[in-house]
Design a protein around this motif. Sequence first.
Motif, PDB file in Angstrom:
ATOM      1  N   GLU A   3      -3.338   9.893   2.792  1.00 52.94           N
ATOM      2  CA  GLU A   3      -3.388   9.470   1.396  1.00 52.94           C
ATOM      3  C   GLU A   3      -2.036   9.619   0.709  1.00 52.94           C
ATOM      4  O   GLU A   3      -1.671   8.803  -0.137  1.00 52.94           O
ATOM      5  CB  GLU A   3      -4.456  10.273   0.636  1.00 52.94           C
ATOM      6  CG  GLU A   3      -5.883   9.940   1.017  1.00 52.94           C
ATOM      7  CD  GLU A   3      -6.283  10.496   2.379  1.00 52.94           C
ATOM      8  OE1 GLU A   3      -5.544  11.359   2.911  1.00 52.94           O
ATOM      9  OE2 GLU A   3      -7.331  10.072   2.909  1.00 52.94           O
ATOM     10  N   ASP A   4      -1.290  10.650   1.094  1.00 51.52           N
ATOM     11  CA  ASP A   4       0.017  10.873   0.468  1.00 51.52           C
ATOM     12  C   ASP A   4       0.953   9.693   0.714  1.00 51.52           C
ATOM     13  O   ASP A   4       1.776   9.355  -0.144  1.00 51.52           O
ATOM     14  CB  ASP A   4       0.663  12.146   1.031  1.00 51.52           C
ATOM     15  CG  ASP A   4      -0.107  13.406   0.646  1.00 51.52           C
ATOM     16  OD1 ASP A   4      -0.901  13.336  -0.302  1.00 51.52           O
ATOM     17  OD2 ASP A   4       0.080  14.436   1.311  1.00 51.52           O
ATOM     18  N   LEU A   6      -0.200   6.498   1.815  1.00 55.12           N
ATOM     19  CA  LEU A   6      -0.832   5.197   1.628  1.00 55.12           C
ATOM     20  C   LEU A   6      -1.210   4.901   0.186  1.00 55.12           C
ATOM     21  O   LEU A   6      -1.480   3.754  -0.156  1.00 55.12           O
ATOM     22  CB  LEU A   6      -2.091   5.098   2.508  1.00 55.12           C
ATOM     23  CG  LEU A   6      -1.893   5.312   4.014  1.00 55.12           C
ATOM     24  CD1 LEU A   6      -3.195   5.050   4.753  1.00 55.12           C
ATOM     25  CD2 LEU A   6      -0.783   4.426   4.551  1.00 55.12           C
ATOM     26  N   ALA A   7      -1.224   5.905  -0.677  1.00 58.59           N
ATOM     27  CA  ALA A   7      -1.655   5.676  -2.053  1.00 58.59           C
ATOM     28  C   ALA A   7      -0.725   4.708  -2.776  1.00 58.59           C
ATOM     29  O   ALA A   7      -1.162   3.893  -3.593  1.00 58.59           O
ATOM     30  CB  ALA A   7      -1.728   7.000  -2.809  1.00 58.59           C
ATOM     31  N   ARG A   8       0.544   4.810  -2.489  1.00 52.95           N
ATOM     32  CA  ARG A   8       1.531   3.858  -3.000  1.00 52.95           C
ATOM     33  C   ARG A   8       2.521   3.626  -1.870  1.00 52.95           C
ATOM     34  O   ARG A   8       3.582   4.255  -1.818  1.00 52.95           O
ATOM     35  CB  ARG A   8       2.222   4.385  -4.258  1.00 52.95           C
ATOM     36  CG  ARG A   8       3.210   3.394  -4.870  1.00 52.95           C
ATOM     37  CD  ARG A   8       3.748   3.867  -6.215  1.00 52.95           C
ATOM     38  NE  ARG A   8       4.791   2.971  -6.681  1.00 52.95           N
ATOM     39  CZ  ARG A   8       4.583   1.791  -7.240  1.00 52.95           C
ATOM     40  NH1 ARG A   8       3.350   1.362  -7.401  1.00 52.95           N
ATOM     41  NH2 ARG A   8       5.578   1.040  -7.650  1.00 52.95           N
ATOM     42  N   CYS A   9       2.164   2.723  -0.981  1.00 54.89           N
ATOM     43  CA  CYS A   9       2.836   2.650   0.316  1.00 54.89           C
ATOM     44  C   CYS A   9       4.278   2.162   0.206  1.00 54.89           C
ATOM     45  O   CYS A   9       4.559   1.098  -0.363  1.00 54.89           O
ATOM     46  CB  CYS A   9       2.061   1.736   1.261  1.00 54.89           C
ATOM     47  SG  CYS A   9       2.715   1.800   2.955  1.00 54.89           S
ATOM     48  N   ASP A  19      -1.866   0.293  -2.843  1.00 51.37           N
ATOM     49  CA  ASP A  19      -2.714   1.473  -2.681  1.00 51.37           C
ATOM     50  C   ASP A  19      -3.614   1.245  -1.478  1.00 51.37           C
ATOM     51  O   ASP A  19      -4.788   0.886  -1.596  1.00 51.37           O
ATOM     52  CB  ASP A  19      -3.543   1.709  -3.940  1.00 51.37           C
ATOM     53  CG  ASP A  19      -4.313   3.028  -3.883  1.00 51.37           C
ATOM     54  OD1 ASP A  19      -4.271   3.699  -2.827  1.00 51.37           O
ATOM     55  OD2 ASP A  19      -4.967   3.385  -4.882  1.00 51.37           O
ATOM     56  N   ARG A  20      -3.062   1.456  -0.323  1.00 50.99           N
ATOM     57  CA  ARG A  20      -3.797   1.215   0.916  1.00 50.99           C
ATOM     58  C   ARG A  20      -4.948   2.199   1.072  1.00 50.99           C
ATOM     59  O   ARG A  20      -5.963   1.887   1.706  1.00 50.99           O
ATOM     60  CB  ARG A  20      -2.846   1.291   2.110  1.00 50.99           C
ATOM     61  CG  ARG A  20      -1.842   0.145   2.165  1.00 50.99           C
ATOM     62  CD  ARG A  20      -0.793   0.335   3.261  1.00 50.99           C
ATOM     63  NE  ARG A  20      -1.401   0.536   4.565  1.00 50.99           N
ATOM     64  CZ  ARG A  20      -0.728   0.978   5.631  1.00 50.99           C
ATOM     65  NH1 ARG A  20       0.577   1.262   5.534  1.00 50.99           N
ATOM     66  NH2 ARG A  20      -1.350   1.140   6.791  1.00 50.99           N
ATOM     67  N   SER A  21      -4.818   3.389   0.493  1.00 51.01           N
ATOM     68  CA  SER A  21      -5.903   4.370   0.588  1.00 51.01           C
ATOM     69  C   SER A  21      -7.150   3.904  -0.145  1.00 51.01           C
ATOM     70  O   SER A  21      -8.255   4.367   0.144  1.00 51.01           O
ATOM     71  CB  SER A  21      -5.443   5.721   0.029  1.00 51.01           C
ATOM     72  OG  SER A  21      -5.145   5.616  -1.358  1.00 51.01           O
ATOM     73  N   ALA A  22      -6.988   2.950  -1.074  1.00 52.08           N
ATOM     74  CA  ALA A  22      -8.122   2.382  -1.804  1.00 52.08           C
ATOM     75  C   ALA A  22      -8.587   1.064  -1.199  1.00 52.08           C
ATOM     76  O   ALA A  22      -9.392   0.347  -1.800  1.00 52.08           O
ATOM     77  CB  ALA A  22      -7.755   2.184  -3.281  1.00 52.08           C
ATOM     78  N   ARG A  24      -6.585  -1.545  -0.462  1.00 55.59           N
ATOM     79  CA  ARG A  24      -5.727  -2.673  -0.735  1.00 55.59           C
ATOM     80  C   ARG A  24      -4.776  -2.898   0.430  1.00 55.59           C
ATOM     81  O   ARG A  24      -4.295  -1.948   1.044  1.00 55.59           O
ATOM     82  CB  ARG A  24      -4.944  -2.441  -2.017  1.00 55.59           C
ATOM     83  CG  ARG A  24      -5.858  -2.275  -3.235  1.00 55.59           C
ATOM     84  CD  ARG A  24      -5.323  -2.931  -4.459  1.00 55.59           C
ATOM     85  NE  ARG A  24      -6.189  -3.037  -5.599  1.00 55.59           N
ATOM     86  CZ  ARG A  24      -7.105  -2.196  -6.055  1.00 55.59           C
ATOM     87  NH1 ARG A  24      -7.356  -1.107  -5.399  1.00 55.59           N
ATOM     88  NH2 ARG A  24      -7.801  -2.429  -7.141  1.00 55.59           N
ATOM     89  N   ASP A  32      -6.205   0.931   4.806  1.00 59.89           N
ATOM     90  CA  ASP A  32      -6.217   2.326   5.255  1.00 59.89           C
ATOM     91  C   ASP A  32      -6.689   2.479   6.694  1.00 59.89           C
ATOM     92  O   ASP A  32      -6.571   3.548   7.284  1.00 59.89           O
ATOM     93  CB  ASP A  32      -7.090   3.182   4.333  1.00 59.89           C
ATOM     94  CG  ASP A  32      -8.534   2.697   4.283  1.00 59.89           C
ATOM     95  OD1 ASP A  32      -8.796   1.524   4.641  1.00 59.89           O
ATOM     96  OD2 ASP A  32      -9.401   3.477   3.867  1.00 59.89           O
TER      97      ASP A  32
END
Length: 293
Positions: A3-4, A6-9, A19-22, A24, A32
């Motif tokens: 998440e650290d 991927l959240a703002r890749c 935001d791949r953790s979400a 996207r 993700d």
Amino acid sequence: MFEDFLARCELCPRRCGADRSAGRRGVCGAADELRVARAALHFWEEPPISGEAGSGTVFFSNCPLHCVYCQNARIANGRAGADISVARLARIFLELQEKGALNINLVTATHYAPHAIEALRQARNQGLRLPVVWNTSGYETVETVSLVAPYVQTFLTDFRYTDPETARAYSHAPDYPHIARAALEEMVRGDADVIVRILALPGHIDEAKDAVRYLYETYGDRVVLSMMSQYTPAGSHPEHPELDRRVFPEEFEELLDFADAIGCDEYFWQEGDAAQESFIPDFYSLEGVLGPE
């Protein structure tokens, strides 16, 4: 950990911030999930990579670069591949070791760097002893190279363009030349071996010569060059008709002669029959991907 990152890749130089953790998808096409297309012994790399036993290659789906001439487009666009867990990836590494692989060869793994690192940690704890090859297009951030460097024994990197306009036309990445130079400098700074591939493109032999000159004059024997003649047209290119043919043998010979002339006479090179579709694996078979964790 994932998440650290991927959240703002910003794992690749596109720095798209998705935001791949979400869920996207970034410019690379990945969200993700961890998507892998093939895991098998590969015998077509440079001699110290494949050896006689074969390199344990893991081909990751999706790609940050998206070259218009991509020979592995089926995986670069994410069509081929299966979503797997990190635990399964760790098990894949161990299975390749059991098959006698010379190394673990991570092909286009930049956008999955955190997943790959965690899988390597798990596999090491379960008995993985093989060295790791980071097989990349060269379009890497210094930060990501630094992130993976402690886990990598060999960087196998492309150096595709010296002209920003060629990089813009073929890979939508006019920043490729300076990005690749900075990434390579970081690779060489560490303890890993570094092999730099130069893919000869039809009509761009002079640019390949520029790359050879830069690499030889900058790094000398700190990197090993690998001249590649395997370019094969992947369909037609109406906007770039120059790409609709293979590299002529005399063009490739011109590149090799140039390298010799400037004193760079220790390098790998491909024979003329490298430009064959048989060198492109069947990614839809998902060989070695699915199985127990």
